[in-house]
Design a protein around this motif. Structure first.
Motif, short mmCIF file in Angstrom:
data_model
loop_
_atom_site.label_atom_id
_atom_site.label_comp_id
_atom_site.label_asym_id
_atom_site.label_seq_id
_atom_site.Cartn_x
_atom_site.Cartn_y
_atom_site.Cartn_z
N GLU A 97 0.76 -1.44 0.00
CA GLU A 97 -0.22 -0.46 -0.09
C GLU A 97 0.87 1.62 -0.45
OE1 GLU A 97 -2.34 1.25 3.47
OE2 GLU A 97 -1.11 1.16 4.46
N ASN A 99 -5.17 0.86 4.11
CA ASN A 99 -5.66 2.69 4.64
C ASN A 99 -5.46 3.35 3.13
OD1 ASN A 99 -3.66 2.43 6.49
ND2 ASN A 99 -3.51 4.93 6.45
N HIS A 100 -4.19 3.12 2.53
CA HIS A 100 -3.41 4.13 1.60
C HIS A 100 -3.76 3.98 0.37
CE1 HIS A 100 -1.88 7.14 4.25
NE2 HIS A 100 -1.10 5.53 4.86
N HIS A 158 -4.78 -5.35 8.85
CA HIS A 158 -4.32 -3.57 8.59
C HIS A 158 -4.93 -3.14 9.57
CE1 HIS A 158 -2.51 -1.62 6.38
NE2 HIS A 158 -2.86 -0.04 6.19
N HIS A 163 0.19 -2.51 8.45
CA HIS A 163 -0.42 -0.99 8.86
C HIS A 163 1.04 -0.44 10.10
CE1 HIS A 163 -1.93 3.12 8.86
NE2 HIS A 163 -2.39 2.53 10.48
FE FE2 Z 1 -1.56 1.60 6.40
#
Ligand code: FE2
Length: 259
Positions: free
Chosen positions: A39, A67-68, A151, A176
């Motif tokens: 990510e 999340n990215h 994550h 993460h």
């Molecule tokens: Fe992350």
């Protein structure tokens, strides 16, 4: 069967370190399946088709994210199209991409699920019932071995997910937070677990970011400029052995300097 899972590959230094170490790791560990979190593969944040191709070319079979995943706008069409890249399954259903994939390895169908934690991260649905529903779906689609990248930011949520899925999946690996944790083990029900695999990135850094940039942001509280650090690159991974019953018989950390 043996699964090698590689922690978050950060930017060019991470991609080049991966390419450099993979041939040796393949000879030494003889994995049937290689999964990596990518990510932050593109310039330290997000992923693009080109950076994903670098990771595949190095010998990774499937890329997980977090999340990215949507930080590179030009990559949405690729994320939607690529069947070997997954994003958290508990994001809004219409978002680009898919939350799980089934890959063939050692003559078995391995279902890989990507989930995001809900503590200090934004999700559309709680990862716990989402895990139940998504794993049911993977089984219906013929998956014989199940693998989860969780994550998440908060250690307690990650440990809780390990217990939630113990005995139901081969492995729950945390990603993460980029710092490898010292808790790799097989839980009593047969699920390999680690709270965080770590990162494939420069160790002279703050989670892969240049020390001066990250430290400056903390010291001054001014808008940060985050450059990807390049010095002292290490690969952080785990190798997991899975038996005929689809449960784990072992998990070992792999922490290697690239130099
Ligand atoms: Fe992350």
């Amino acid at each position: 069967m043996r699964i090698l899972f590689i922690g978050d590959i950060v930017g060019g230094p991470g991609r080049r370190g991966l390419a450099r170490l993979m041939p040796g790791l393949r000879d030494e560990l003889v994995p049937d399946l290689v999964i990596a979190n990518g990510e932050n593969a593109a310039g330290g944040v997000g992923i693009t088709e080109g950076t994903a191709d670098d990771i595949f070319a190095a010998g990774v079979d499937l890329i997980t994210t977090g999340n990215h995943v949507y930080r590179q706008r030009d990559a949405y069409e690729f994320i939607d199209r690529c069947e070997r890249l997954i994003r958290p399954a508990n994001y809004p259903r219409g978002n680009p991409g898919r939350g799980s994939a089934i890959v063939e390895a050692a003559g078995r169908r391995v279902g890989v699920l990507d989930l995001s934690g809900q503590l200090q991260l934004t999700v559309a649905r709680s990862p716990f019932p989402a895990a139940d529903a998504e794993l049911d779906d993977l089984r219906r689609r013929g998956a014989e071995v199940l693998f989860v990248d969780f994550h998440a930011e908060v250690t307690s949520e990650k440990v809780a997910m390990g217990w939630h899925l113990d005995g139901r999946v081969a492995a729950v690996v945390g990603t993460h937070t980029h710092v490898p944790t010292a808790d790799a083990r097989v839980l009593p029900g047969g699920t390999a677990f680690i709270a965080d695999v770590g990162m494939t990135a420069a160790r002279r850094s703050v989670l892969g970011v240049e020390v001066d940039d990250a430290l400056g942001a903390f010291r001054t509280q001014m808008p940060p400029r985050f450059r990807t650090a390049e010095e002292d690159v290490w690969l952080n991974a785990v190798v997991i052995d899975v038996g005929e019953d689809g449960l784990a018989s072992g998990i070992e950390q792999v922490l290697r300097p690239v130099a």
